[in-house]
Write an enzyme that holds these catalytic residues in place. Structure first.
Site, PDB file in Angstrom:
ATOM      1  N   GLU A 162     137.777  57.307  18.408  1.00  0.00           N
ATOM      2  CA  GLU A 162     137.190  56.563  17.295  1.00  0.00           C
ATOM      3  C   GLU A 162     137.702  57.081  15.952  1.00  0.00           C
ATOM      4  OE1 GLU A 162     135.532  57.679  19.949  1.00  0.00           O
ATOM      5  OE2 GLU A 162     134.737  55.848  20.847  1.00  0.00           O
ATOM      6  N   ARG A 185     131.018  58.901  15.724  1.00  0.00           N
ATOM      7  CA  ARG A 185     132.111  59.851  15.890  1.00  0.00           C
ATOM      8  C   ARG A 185     133.045  59.894  14.680  1.00  0.00           C
ATOM      9  NH1 ARG A 185     133.538  61.363  21.266  1.00  0.00           N
ATOM     10  NH2 ARG A 185     131.669  62.557  21.706  1.00  0.00           N
ATOM     11  N   LYS A 202     139.105  53.654  41.274  1.00  0.00           N
ATOM     12  CA  LYS A 202     137.910  53.076  40.663  1.00  0.00           C
ATOM     13  C   LYS A 202     137.432  51.917  41.545  1.00  0.00           C
ATOM     14  CE  LYS A 202     136.204  52.506  36.048  1.00  0.00           C
ATOM     15  NZ  LYS A 202     136.371  52.755  34.636  1.00  0.00           N
TER      16      LYS A 202
END
Ligand SMILES: Cc1ncc(C[n+]2csc(CCOP(=O)(O)OP(=O)(O)O)c2C)c(N)n1
Length: 634
Positions: free
Chosen positions: A373, A401, A285
């Protein structure tokens, strides 16, 4: 994009297929520079995009996504894809109003099959596409690119489960593993992937293990069975990616996601195989930009920054101003200090929701469940049943969600869970996938829940304290902005009671949460025109202050409701329902968002376009007044 660059010659992905490897490497660097410079000026997702450059090049090099299909999970890593698919010239407009979207967007390009922004969806949609293509006897592969964070989402697992059983021959899942979500990836799956990462098993080695085990001598039938078990166990413990193989995928990797040559060879190879195939690619990353490599969390989605030093320059939201998120963050710590039953939960958003300081201070009372979630809410329900006081800090758009968990695990059980909803309202540059403009509607219909919204910092603190002591489900929605510097009186929070913040007899503005500030400013403007407006800080969308509403509907010529939320099902709807019960619905005019998705752009500009600034509210007052007067004259 400079006219001398290789990138300027790339009008479509076919243009890279004629480039020799050396040119592709130069192109990769040009793409990195373009991404870095554009994000430094416009803000946006940086670290994931820098990490996905070679992977994107290899995929577009080996596949023809006019025939094959590509789906990016979340889509926050698709900038290189945009640069290769005819959008390089417009890339400088990234995330600006009417400019290129920060996520894949249907209609922006034939290469963006879905408008995305939520995590965990790519494999699922790819399975559907793969099945449809097969049924239509259509050639080509469907490729889903999924991060290791998104791989932990329930929907990803559900889709793997299904695809493995279906044996989708035309499906390739590319696991882009950088061992980070926004923060470090969490969970047992992540631990599993990092074991693969660190032990660096390659397919070459895997083949060796298999062939070695094939040659282990076997004596007699019984021994054969024993040996089969041993072989299985040894394979399992030694062969990377066994979990995916057990689920019905052919696993390849891990492959170095920055070695373009190796990557192209590998992608070319797996393309030829019948699937379902999972290719595990290791990427870094922030690759190529030191500040982002050192702090990938900060550079996941930075505000504007200095491209030389990486120093963040917060143009739109000066650090001197306190955000609602920061006030929540501080208040939760105070409450956590006073009451050790307070527990904080996040679904992979510890920094965005302001929970990092709580995590630092009370590590044993903090849970990051990953991009899950649904589980975050289930976990909260269990904790509440066990006597804890869970606070789930979650963005409005991602709470969508977990609607069923709010219904089934929390409201139906009437459990004391506090939903601290962040990014409620128009969020700005992230656009329609991230706007949190439906939460009042989808929560208001559930029995047992209390809905509230603070208008300023002190009220946020008071509401959080109130919510923690309420003993039943409640949700507090906060916008993505600074708390107003102008304060108004905040009386003690009383269930279902609104607060009158300004009095006048020419009409009432009933404002919810962040809209109180601009409504007061609108009232000031109107005062200059000779209109004396009442302004009410509604505080609760549920239960509504029907007593005050009844009085206003009798005493005032009209009531204008103002909210940063969809009109349908929002506070305006709630007030209209209550007014209809009183036979006075004709006196109510709602100001809210129309029935369409709000695009990306600066939040203040969007609010202005939507009529949700002081000027727009004042105009809506004038319009409501005229409409109601003309009705009365009829
Ligand atoms: C349902 C949902 N929850 C949370 C988010 C916020 N979010 C955006 S990107 C991201 C991290 C994704 O991690 P990973 O898939 O590993 O991709 P990486 O950024 O590491 O490339 C998160 C949590 C989201 N987009 N969707």
């Amino acid at each position: 994009v400079s006219p001398q660059s290789l990138l300027s010659r790339v009008k479509g992905p076919e243009d890279i297929r004629t480039m020799p490897l050396g040119e592709l490497a130069v192109l990769a660097e040009e793409m990195r520079t373009t991404i870095k410079e554009t994000v430094s000026a416009n803000s946006g997702h940086l670290a994931s995009n820098l990490g996905a450059v070679e992977l994107t090049l290899a995929l577009h090099y080996c596949f023809d996504f006019r025939r094959d299909r590509i789906l990016w999970d979340v889509g926050h890593q698709a900038y290189a894809h945009k640069l290769l698919t005819g959008r390089a010239a417009d890339f400088h407009t990234l995330r600006q109003l009417d400019g290129i979207s920060g996520f894949p967007r249907k209609g922006e390009s034939e290469f963006d099959l879905f408008t995305t922004g939520h995590a965990g969806t790519a494999i699922s949609c790819a399975v559907g596409l793969a099945v449809a293509d097969r049924q239509a006897a259509r050639d080509g592969k469907v490729v889903a690119v999924v991060g290791d964070g998104a791989m932990g989402a329930g929907m990803s697992f559900e889709a793997l489960n299904h695809a493995g059983a279906l044996g989708c021959k035309n499906l390739l899942v590319v696991l882009n593993d950088n061992s980070m979500a926004i923060s470090g990836t969490v969970g047992a799956m992540s631990n599993y992937l990092s074991r693969i990462r660190t032990t660096l098993f390659y397919n070459e080695f895997k083949r060796e293990v298999h062939s070695f085990l094939e040659h282990v001598p076997v004596f007699g039938e019984k021994m054969e069975v024993v040996f089969e078990h041993v072989k299985d166990a040894v394979k399992r413990s030694m062969v990377a990616g066994q979990i995916f193989e057990d689920l019905g995928f052919r696993y390849f990797g891990p492959t170095d996601g920055h070695n373009l040559e190796e990557l192209i060879d590998t992608v070319r190879d797996v393309k030829l195989l019948d699937g379902p195939v999972l290719l595990h690619v290791l990427t870094d990353k922030g690759k190529g930009f030191d500040p982002a490599v050192k702090d990938p969390e900060q550079f996941h989605s930075p505000k504007t920054f200095c491209v030389e030093t990486g120093k963040i320059i917060a143009k739109d939201d000066p650090a001197t101003k306190e955000t609602f998120t920061k006030v929540f963050s501080d208040a939760l710590i105070e409450m956590g200090e006073r009451d050790e039953k307070v527990i904080a939960i996040t679904a992979a958003m510890p920094s965005g929701t302001g929970l990092l300081p709580f995590q630092e201070k009370f590590p044993g009372r903090f849970f990051d469940v990953g991009i899950c979630e649904q589980h975050a809410l289930g976990l909260a329900a269990g904790l509440a049943t066990g006597g804890a006081k869970p606070v789930v800090a979650i963005y409005s758009t991602f709470l969508q969600r977990a609607f069923d968990q709010v219904f089934h695990e929390i409201c139906l059980q009437e459990l004391p869970v506090v939903l601290a909803i962040d990014r409620a309202g128009v969020v700005g540059a992230d656009g329609p996938t991230h706007n949190g403009v439906f939460d009042i509607a989808y929560l208001r219909c559930l029995p047992n829940i209390v809905l509230m919204a603070p208008s300023n910092g002190p009220e946020l603190r008071a509401m959080l304290q109130f919510g923690l002591g309420l003993g039943k489900p409640c949700a507090m929605r906060c916008p993505r902005t600074s708390v107003p510097t102008a304060e108004w009186a905040v009386p003690p929070v009383d269930l279902g009671k609104a607060a009158v913040v300004r009095e006048g007899g020419d009409g009432a503005i009933l404002a919810y949460g962040a809209m109180v500030g601009p409504s007061l400013a609108a009232a000031e403007k109107l005062a200059a025109e000779g209109l004396a407006m009442t302004v009410v800080n509604l505080r609760f969308a549920k239960p509504l202050d029907t007593e005050l509403l009844g009085r206003l509907l009798t005493e005032q010529p009209f009531c204008l409701t103002v909210e940063e939320h969809a009109l349908m099902g929002g506070v305006g709807s709630a007030v209209l329902e209550a007014a209809a019960d009183l036979g006075r619905a004709d006196k109510v005019a709602p100001l809210a968002l129309p029935d369409e998705f709000v695009p990306h752009g600066p939040r203040d500009v969007l609010l202005r376009c939507l009529g949700l600034d002081a000027e727009g509210i004042a105009k809506a007052v004038t319009a409501a007044r005229t409409a109601i007067e003309s009705r009365t004259n009829c």
